[in-house]
Scaffold this active site. Structure first.
Site, PDB file in Angstrom:
ATOM      1  N   ALA A 121      46.698  42.346  37.559  1.00 23.98           N
ATOM      2  CA  ALA A 121      46.374  43.694  37.550  1.00 23.98           C
ATOM      3  C   ALA A 121      44.857  43.658  37.790  1.00 23.98           C
ATOM      4  CB  ALA A 121      46.189  43.764  35.744  1.00 23.98           C
TER       5      ALA A 121
ATOM      6  N   GLY B 201      48.589  39.691  36.436  1.00 21.15           N
ATOM      7  CA  GLY B 201      48.991  40.346  35.899  1.00 21.15           C
ATOM      8  C   GLY B 201      50.377  39.695  37.530  1.00 21.15           C
TER       9      GLY B 201
ATOM     10  N   GLU C 291      52.561  36.576  35.594  1.00 19.80           N
ATOM     11  CA  GLU C 291      54.200  37.282  34.785  1.00 19.80           C
ATOM     12  C   GLU C 291      54.850  38.401  35.680  1.00 19.80           C
ATOM     13  OE1 GLU C 291      50.463  39.972  32.943  1.00 19.80           O
ATOM     14  OE2 GLU C 291      51.173  39.010  31.333  1.00 19.80           O
TER      15      GLU C 291
ATOM     16  N   GLU D  84      43.138  35.575  31.742  1.00 23.44           N
ATOM     17  CA  GLU D  84      42.643  37.090  31.679  1.00 23.44           C
ATOM     18  C   GLU D  84      41.472  36.956  30.130  1.00 23.44           C
ATOM     19  OE1 GLU D  84      46.219  36.467  31.926  1.00 23.44           O
ATOM     20  OE2 GLU D  84      47.101  38.220  32.438  1.00 23.44           O
TER      21      GLU D  84
HETATM   22  N1  CAA Z   1      41.801  42.964  40.508  1.00 21.60           N
HETATM   23  C1  CAA Z   1      41.123  43.708  41.533  1.00 21.60           C
HETATM   24  N2  CAA Z   1      40.398  43.332  42.996  1.00 21.60           N
HETATM   25  C2  CAA Z   1      40.060  41.987  43.102  1.00 21.60           C
HETATM   26  C3  CAA Z   1      41.419  41.197  41.828  1.00 21.60           C
HETATM   27  C4  CAA Z   1      41.627  41.856  40.712  1.00 21.60           C
HETATM   28  N3  CAA Z   1      42.571  41.515  39.971  1.00 21.60           N
HETATM   29  N4  CAA Z   1      41.577  40.422  43.059  1.00 21.60           N
HETATM   30  C5  CAA Z   1      40.504  39.697  43.620  1.00 21.60           C
HETATM   31  N5  CAA Z   1      40.331  41.444  43.884  1.00 21.60           N
HETATM   32  C6  CAA Z   1      39.333  41.443  45.151  1.00 21.60           C
HETATM   33  C7  CAA Z   1      37.706  41.160  44.988  1.00 21.60           C
HETATM   34  O1  CAA Z   1      37.685  41.507  44.625  1.00 21.60           O
HETATM   35  C8  CAA Z   1      38.015  40.527  46.673  1.00 21.60           C
HETATM   36  O2  CAA Z   1      37.076  42.096  47.104  1.00 21.60           O
HETATM   37  P1  CAA Z   1      35.935  43.149  47.792  1.00 21.60           P
HETATM   38  O3  CAA Z   1      35.976  41.767  49.292  1.00 21.60           O
HETATM   39  O4  CAA Z   1      35.981  43.784  47.384  1.00 21.60           O
HETATM   40  O5  CAA Z   1      35.133  42.018  46.488  1.00 21.60           O
HETATM   41  C9  CAA Z   1      38.726  40.625  47.044  1.00 21.60           C
HETATM   42  O6  CAA Z   1      40.192  41.089  46.481  1.00 21.60           O
HETATM   43  C10 CAA Z   1      38.582  39.340  47.474  1.00 21.60           C
HETATM   44  O7  CAA Z   1      38.516  38.397  46.387  1.00 21.60           O
HETATM   45  P2  CAA Z   1      37.227  36.974  45.993  1.00 21.60           P
HETATM   46  O8  CAA Z   1      36.166  37.946  47.182  1.00 21.60           O
HETATM   47  O9  CAA Z   1      37.464  36.905  44.831  1.00 21.60           O
HETATM   48  O10 CAA Z   1      38.655  35.411  47.270  1.00 21.60           O
HETATM   49  P3  CAA Z   1      38.281  34.436  46.486  1.00 21.60           P
HETATM   50  O11 CAA Z   1      39.205  33.790  46.900  1.00 21.60           O
HETATM   51  O12 CAA Z   1      36.942  34.319  46.640  1.00 21.60           O
HETATM   52  O13 CAA Z   1      38.734  34.659  44.896  1.00 21.60           O
HETATM   53  C11 CAA Z   1      40.031  34.553  43.492  1.00 21.60           C
HETATM   54  C12 CAA Z   1      39.883  34.309  44.665  1.00 21.60           C
HETATM   55  C13 CAA Z   1      40.048  33.373  42.556  1.00 21.60           C
HETATM   56  C14 CAA Z   1      42.003  35.016  43.271  1.00 21.60           C
HETATM   57  C15 CAA Z   1      39.379  35.958  42.463  1.00 21.60           C
HETATM   58  O14 CAA Z   1      39.688  36.945  43.068  1.00 21.60           O
HETATM   59  C16 CAA Z   1      39.628  35.879  41.602  1.00 21.60           C
HETATM   60  O15 CAA Z   1      39.760  35.118  40.566  1.00 21.60           O
HETATM   61  N6  CAA Z   1      40.294  37.566  41.587  1.00 21.60           N
HETATM   62  C17 CAA Z   1      40.829  37.642  39.848  1.00 21.60           C
HETATM   63  C18 CAA Z   1      41.814  36.898  38.813  1.00 21.60           C
HETATM   64  C19 CAA Z   1      42.398  37.559  37.547  1.00 21.60           C
HETATM   65  O16 CAA Z   1      41.188  37.196  37.429  1.00 21.60           O
HETATM   66  N7  CAA Z   1      43.312  37.962  37.453  1.00 21.60           N
HETATM   67  C20 CAA Z   1      43.619  38.737  36.031  1.00 21.60           C
HETATM   68  C21 CAA Z   1      43.864  39.977  35.944  1.00 21.60           C
HETATM   69  S1  CAA Z   1      43.538  40.962  34.443  1.00 21.60           S
HETATM   70  C22 CAA Z   1      45.564  40.929  33.998  1.00 21.60           C
HETATM   71  O17 CAA Z   1      46.397  41.088  35.274  1.00 21.60           O
HETATM   72  C23 CAA Z   1      46.498  42.215  32.623  1.00 21.60           C
HETATM   73  C24 CAA Z   1      47.822  41.670  32.419  1.00 21.60           C
HETATM   74  O18 CAA Z   1      48.255  40.700  32.348  1.00 21.60           O
HETATM   75  C25 CAA Z   1      48.626  42.069  33.092  1.00 21.60           C
END
Ligand code: CAA
Length: 261
Positions: free
Chosen positions: A69, A112, A115, A135
């Site tokens: 998400a 998400g 999911e 999460e």
């Molecule tokens: N939401 C918003 N933006 C996201 C994102 C997310 N879930 N995942 C990645 N991005 C964005 C980053 O912010 C970044 O944007 P900027 O360049 O503007 O900073 C861009 O995508 C590239 O990401 P990274 O620089 O972090 O890339 P990386 O290769 O270093 O890392 C990753 C990749 C490990 C996937 C890391 O991006 C990450 O940990 N992302 C979040 C994963 C996460 O926590 N997901 C769960 C979300 S909560 C949820 O989903 C609730 C639910 O159950 C419905």
């Protein structure tokens, strides 16, 4: 189904009977925001209504199926807003699609995104696919079915570990645990998913819909009720032209020509 390029979801027709939906927010690793989900639901529902389409493939990019998400979109959300709008309820519209959805996962399928993958009917993975429910690291828990669907597929102990530690799991683990049906050669996951979709689209539309419906009942009911539901659906298929054609073709040693009737 129109193949116009929408902003967050690209729609194409790799074969006349297959819709390919590609999540397209590359800069955000396909983070799932409300605009993307609106487009995805509309595309899925349009494909479901399109009589030429027999199956749907859902994919992301090589780097990310979907990284979850959109954290930036939801970080300032308040409880009252989330509750009143029943936040994430529109994500579950995908589970009312009647045609099979084949997920083709490369790269990150996190939160998400994991999911979303679990809501597909069949999942194929690249060797690089990385799944997880991280999460807990954000101070929340999965909100789109992770705790429920994963538990039913891989059991309590593994799900509990994943949800409470936030550790990712690999494509190998996903295959071993039955989350994905198979891992395919690097770079071929979309082609393989289209092949699966195309094969399914060649069968009778009524029996395919019944097969999907019957398998899904297994997740909702007791064994006794599920077996009865299956048998009744099986009986009902004897009212279709496709059953007559399929069995006639077998006895006449020719390929069946299904009409979806
Ligand atoms: N939401 C918003 N933006 C996201 C994102 C997310 N879930 N995942 C990645 N991005 C964005 C980053 O912010 C970044 O944007 P900027 O360049 O503007 O900073 C861009 O995508 C590239 O990401 P990274 O620089 O972090 O890339 P990386 O290769 O270093 O890392 C990753 C990749 C490990 C996937 C890391 O991006 C990450 O940990 N992302 C979040 C994963 C996460 O926590 N997901 C769960 C979300 S909560 C949820 O989903 C609730 C639910 O159950 C419905």
């Amino acid at each position: 189904l129109s193949t116009d390029t929408s902003r967050n979801v690209l729609i194409s027709r790799p074969e006349p009977s297959v819709a390919l939906l590609t999540l397209n927010r590359p800069k955000a690793l396909n983070a799932l925001n409300s605009a993307l989900f609106g487009e995805l639901n509309a595309a899925l529902e349009e494909a479901d209504e399109d009589g030429d389409i027999g199956a749907i493939v859902l994919t992301g990019s090589d780097k990310a199926f979907a990284a979850g998400a959109d954290i930036k979109e939801m970080k300032d959300k308040q409880f009252a807003d989330a509750y009143k709008s029943n936040f994430l309820v529109n994500w579950t519209r995908m589970s009312s699609i009647r045609k099979p959805i084949i997920g083709a996962v490369s790269g990150y399928a996190l939160g998400g995104g994991c999911e979303l993958a679990l809501m597909c009917d069949i999942l194929l993975a690249s060797p690089t696919a990385t799944f997880g429910q991280p999460e807990i690291k954000l101070g929340v828990i999965p909100g789109a079915g992770g705790t429920q669907r994963l538990t039913r597929i891989i059991g309590k102990a593994r799900t509990m570990e994943l949800v409470l530690t936030g550790r990712n799991f690999t494509a190998d683990e996903a295959e071993r645990w039955g989350v994905v049906s198979r891992i395919v050669r690097e770079g071929s996951v979309v082609d393989e998913a289209v092949k699966v979709a195309s094969r399914i689209a060649g069968f009778g539309r009524v029996s395919v819909q019944a097969g999907k419906e019957a398998v899904n009942v297994a997740f909702e009911t007791t064994l006794e009720q599920g077996l009865k539901y299956e048998r009744r659906l099986f009986h009902s298929l004897f009212a279709t032209a496709d059953q007559k054609e399929g069995m006639a073709a077998f006895t006449e040693k020719r390929n069946a020509q299904f009409k979806g009737e």
